[in-house]
Design a protein around this motif. Structure first.
Motif, short mmCIF file in Angstrom:
data_model
loop_
_atom_site.label_atom_id
_atom_site.label_comp_id
_atom_site.label_asym_id
_atom_site.label_seq_id
_atom_site.Cartn_x
_atom_site.Cartn_y
_atom_site.Cartn_z
N ASP A 263 1.73 35.94 25.31
CA ASP A 263 3.07 36.05 24.76
C ASP A 263 4.05 36.29 25.89
OD1 ASP A 263 3.98 39.00 24.90
OD2 ASP A 263 2.00 39.20 23.99
N SER A 264 5.31 36.10 25.61
CA SER A 264 6.36 36.14 26.63
C SER A 264 6.78 37.55 27.00
CB SER A 264 7.59 35.37 26.11
OG SER A 264 8.07 35.98 24.92
N GLY A 265 6.30 38.55 26.28
CA GLY A 265 6.71 39.92 26.53
C GLY A 265 8.03 40.29 25.87
N LEU A 266 8.60 39.39 25.08
CA LEU A 266 9.86 39.63 24.38
C LEU A 266 9.54 40.05 22.95
CD1 LEU A 266 11.74 36.46 25.67
CD2 LEU A 266 11.91 38.79 26.57
N ARG A 267 10.09 41.17 22.52
CA ARG A 267 9.75 41.72 21.21
C ARG A 267 10.90 41.57 20.23
NH1 ARG A 267 5.52 45.63 21.32
NH2 ARG A 267 6.55 46.96 19.79
N THR A 268 10.51 41.52 18.99
CA THR A 268 11.49 41.50 17.90
C THR A 268 10.84 42.11 16.68
OG1 THR A 268 13.02 40.05 16.70
CG2 THR A 268 10.82 39.21 17.07
N GLN A 269 11.59 42.36 15.64
CA GLN A 269 10.99 42.83 14.40
C GLN A 269 10.22 41.68 13.78
OE1 GLN A 269 11.38 46.05 13.39
NE2 GLN A 269 10.03 45.87 11.63
N LEU A 270 8.96 41.91 13.46
CA LEU A 270 8.12 40.87 12.86
C LEU A 270 8.02 41.05 11.36
CD1 LEU A 270 5.07 40.72 15.33
CD2 LEU A 270 7.20 39.40 15.40
N CYS A 271 7.96 39.94 10.64
CA CYS A 271 7.56 39.98 9.24
C CYS A 271 6.11 40.44 9.15
CB CYS A 271 7.74 38.59 8.62
SG CYS A 271 6.88 38.36 7.05
N GLY A 272 5.26 39.90 10.02
CA GLY A 272 3.85 40.26 10.04
C GLY A 272 2.98 39.40 9.16
N ASP A 273 3.60 38.66 8.24
CA ASP A 273 2.83 37.77 7.36
C ASP A 273 3.71 36.58 6.99
OD1 ASP A 273 0.77 36.78 5.82
OD2 ASP A 273 1.16 38.08 4.11
N ALA A 274 4.19 35.87 8.01
CA ALA A 274 5.22 34.84 7.82
C ALA A 274 4.63 33.49 7.42
CB ALA A 274 6.05 34.70 9.09
N HIS A 275 3.73 33.47 6.44
CA HIS A 275 3.27 32.16 5.95
C HIS A 275 4.33 31.56 5.04
CE1 HIS A 275 2.27 33.55 1.87
NE2 HIS A 275 1.65 34.58 2.39
N LEU A 276 4.22 30.27 4.77
CA LEU A 276 5.32 29.53 4.14
C LEU A 276 5.68 30.03 2.74
CD1 LEU A 276 4.34 27.14 1.87
CD2 LEU A 276 3.24 26.29 3.92
N TRP B 282 4.08 35.68 17.31
CA TRP B 282 3.07 35.87 16.26
C TRP B 282 3.55 35.35 14.91
CZ3 TRP B 282 0.30 41.25 17.03
CH2 TRP B 282 -0.23 41.30 18.32
N ASP B 283 4.80 35.64 14.55
CA ASP B 283 5.33 35.13 13.28
C ASP B 283 5.40 33.60 13.30
OD1 ASP B 283 5.66 37.49 11.89
OD2 ASP B 283 7.83 37.64 12.20
N VAL B 284 5.82 33.03 14.43
CA VAL B 284 5.95 31.57 14.52
C VAL B 284 4.58 30.92 14.38
CG1 VAL B 284 6.79 29.64 15.91
CG2 VAL B 284 8.00 31.83 15.98
N LYS B 285 3.56 31.53 14.96
CA LYS B 285 2.21 30.96 14.88
C LYS B 285 1.65 31.06 13.46
CE LYS B 285 1.07 31.50 19.76
NZ LYS B 285 0.28 32.20 20.81
N ARG B 286 1.95 32.16 12.79
CA ARG B 286 1.45 32.29 11.40
C ARG B 286 2.13 31.27 10.49
NH1 ARG B 286 -2.16 34.64 8.46
NH2 ARG B 286 -1.71 35.46 6.38
N LEU B 287 3.43 31.07 10.67
CA LEU B 287 4.14 30.06 9.89
C LEU B 287 3.59 28.67 10.18
CD1 LEU B 287 6.42 28.95 8.10
CD2 LEU B 287 7.94 29.09 10.09
N SER B 288 3.43 28.33 11.45
CA SER B 288 2.97 26.99 11.83
C SER B 288 1.60 26.70 11.24
CB SER B 288 2.94 26.86 13.35
OG SER B 288 4.22 27.08 13.91
N THR B 289 0.71 27.68 11.34
CA THR B 289 -0.64 27.46 10.82
C THR B 289 -0.63 27.27 9.31
OG1 THR B 289 -1.54 28.81 12.62
CG2 THR B 289 -2.98 28.40 10.74
#
Length: 499
Positions: free
Chosen positions: A117-130, A160-167
């Motif tokens: 990861d890029s080391g840049l943090r943000t608030q995550l949904c944690g379960d960002a599926h579609l 992490w959120d972007v990867k969960r959405l993409s998958t």
């Protein structure tokens, strides 16, 4: 369906990533925003992150040696839940790879902990599926499109959120029989939308980022330019249905007259009134306790909303099974009445446990897990339910448990990916990507993240490889649970098909 596990390019080793720190050693997972850095310095930070974490490095997933047994991880979660409901959870998760994925946030969190990861943090949904992106009402009674589920929210790597959405888009595409090329186009559209929108947010004033939202008219604009006639028709049906999903509809469907008084109707095991869980001598006292819960949780609401809530009285309580991943957690619906029997309000009190992300990104700064969920929701959503709050209370088992409370239904509209064409799922993915970017930009640094992503599609293409590879892993994990049911290791209960 192809085995599309993406591999590291020739001559490279898959990025080892960071070791997951034990939860007890993790630092509080807060967010900071350094106002002393200029936009140019923040952009330079984002570009510099490409050196330590190349964008192409996100393009594969190889399960590490010693990867935890996915069924073990699910059973660890189940140990803290209501035992009689666990077979329903496993029954739902064994219906399809997509339903399994909805309940497997803990498994993916463990896998992402070792990813670059890029080391840049943000608030995550944690379960960002579609399916956690949907239509909902604003307090001003406008229909908006936003993220809905924040059970696992915590600060962490935005990737992490972007990867969960993409998958999730790949898994839905496979279920619909879409080709490799069609699925790749859908992922690129979603991730490209996230990237482009994040870069736009980087050039906006902070207050304008905060006010940004997508209402139903914006959805119609997208549909008009991107969707075929059937897709536009499905959108209008979803809008019409969302408008009908409110407390009055729930009142008609979920209640009955009992001795001349309106009460929540039984539909076991999915909906069980308190009177059917406790002996007559005890349920009245516990129902009174729920009334006290409503009064005490109201302290977490603004004063005007406390006053509005004070005009309602608790009349009935029931335990409700919700979702897929949440099955087995303690979830109550509370019927309140205002002026008379035709003035109902339904609240949902949902148990909030420790986020599945916490072992890998650090413990929440909030002691109350309900407050953690509410704070994350308020930070990420464009606007939140007027009755959203939290409380800690003693459960039936005598243990103190954290809950967050919100309206049960308030113009909720959920997508049906099984009805979507490749073009339709691509357009939906774009909306999800843009919405996720807006949610991340509110708490993170859109200038740095946008600079890391860049103007080209390197990251977009990399996520295609990751999403396909992780969809393969999800299928293997799904099969592991199916096999565990077949062997008797775990018990699954299939529900009758709904009309």
């Amino acid at each position: 369906m192809t085995d599309a596990r993406a591999k590291a390019p020739a001559g490279k080793q898959a990025a080892p990533g960071r070791k997951a720190a034990p939860a007890k050693e993790a630092a509080p997972a807060g967010l900071t925003f350094d106002r002393s850095h200029t936009p140019q310095e923040r952009a330079a930070r984002g570009k510099a992150a490409r050196t330590t974490s190349p964008r192409s490095g996100h393009g594969w997933f190889d399960p590490p040696a010693g990867r935890a047994d996915p069924v073990d991880l699910l059973e660890q979660q189940s140990a803290e839940r209501l035992a009689e409901l666990i077979p329903i959870r496993y029954g739902r998760m064994t219906e399809s790879p997509f339903r399994f994925y909805r309940g497997a946030a803990a498994i993916m969190a463990a896998d992402l902990a070792g990813s670059p990861d890029s080391g840049l943090r943000t608030q995550l949904c944690g379960d960002a599926h579609l399916l956690n992106f949907r239509l909902m009402a604003s307090p001003e009674r406008h229909l908006l499109f936003d993220i809905n589920d924040f059970d696992e929210t915590l600060p962490g790597p935005w990737e992490w959120d972007v990867k969960r959405l993409s998958t999730s888009l790949v898994i839905a595409g496979r279920a619909n029989g879409f080709t490799d090329e069609e699925r790749a186009g859908i992922v690129r559209a979603a991730v490209g939308s996230y990237r482009q929108r994040m870069r736009e947010f980087g050039g906006m004033r902070r207050i304008d980022v905060w006010y940004a939202q997508a209402d139903v008219e914006r959805l119609r604009e997208v549909a008009a330019g991107r969707l075929e006639k059937a897709g536009r028709k499905n959108l209008e049906k979803a809008v019409e249905k969302a408008h009908s999903r409110d407390s009055l509809q729930a009142y008609d469907r979920l209640t009955e007259l009992v001795d001349g008084r309106r009460r929540i109707a039984a539909d076991p095991p999915l909906l069980v009134p308190l009177r059917d869980i406790m002996p007559d001598s005890e349920h009245a006292a516990l129902e009174e306790q729920f009334g006290q819960l409503v009064e005490s949780y109201a302290r977490t609401l603004p004063s005007d909303r406390r006053y509005l809530l004070s005009q309602y009285q608790v009349v009935s309580v029931a335990r409700k099974v919700v979702g897929v991943g949440s099955v087995g957690t303690r979830c109550w619906i509370i019927l309140l009445l205002g002026r008379d029997d035709e003035d109902p309000l339904f609240l949902q009190a949902k148990e909030a446990g420790t986020s599945v992300l916490a072992p890998y990104v650090g413990a929440s700064e909030y002691d109350n897990q309900g407050e953690r969920a509410v704070a994350g929701q308020r930070l990420m959503q464009a606007t939140s339910d007027i009755f959203l709050g939290w409380e800690r209370t003693k459960g039936i088992d005598g243990r103190q448990r954290d809950f967050y409370i919100r309206q049960l239904r308030d113009w909720k509209g959920i997508a049906k990916p099984e009805l979507m064409s490749p073009r339709g799922l691509g357009a939906f993915g774009e909306l999800c990507g843009a919405t996720l970017a807006r949610a991340h930009a509110r708490s993170g640094d859109p200038i740095a993240i946008g600079a890391y992503l860049g103007g080209g599609d390197s990251f977009d293409r990399a996520l295609v490889g990751f999403a396909e590879a992780y969809a393969d892993q999800n299928e293997r994990d799904f099969q592991a649970l199916v096999d565990a049911v077949a062997s008797g290791r775990v018990v699954a209960e299939r529900e009758p098909a709904q009309d």
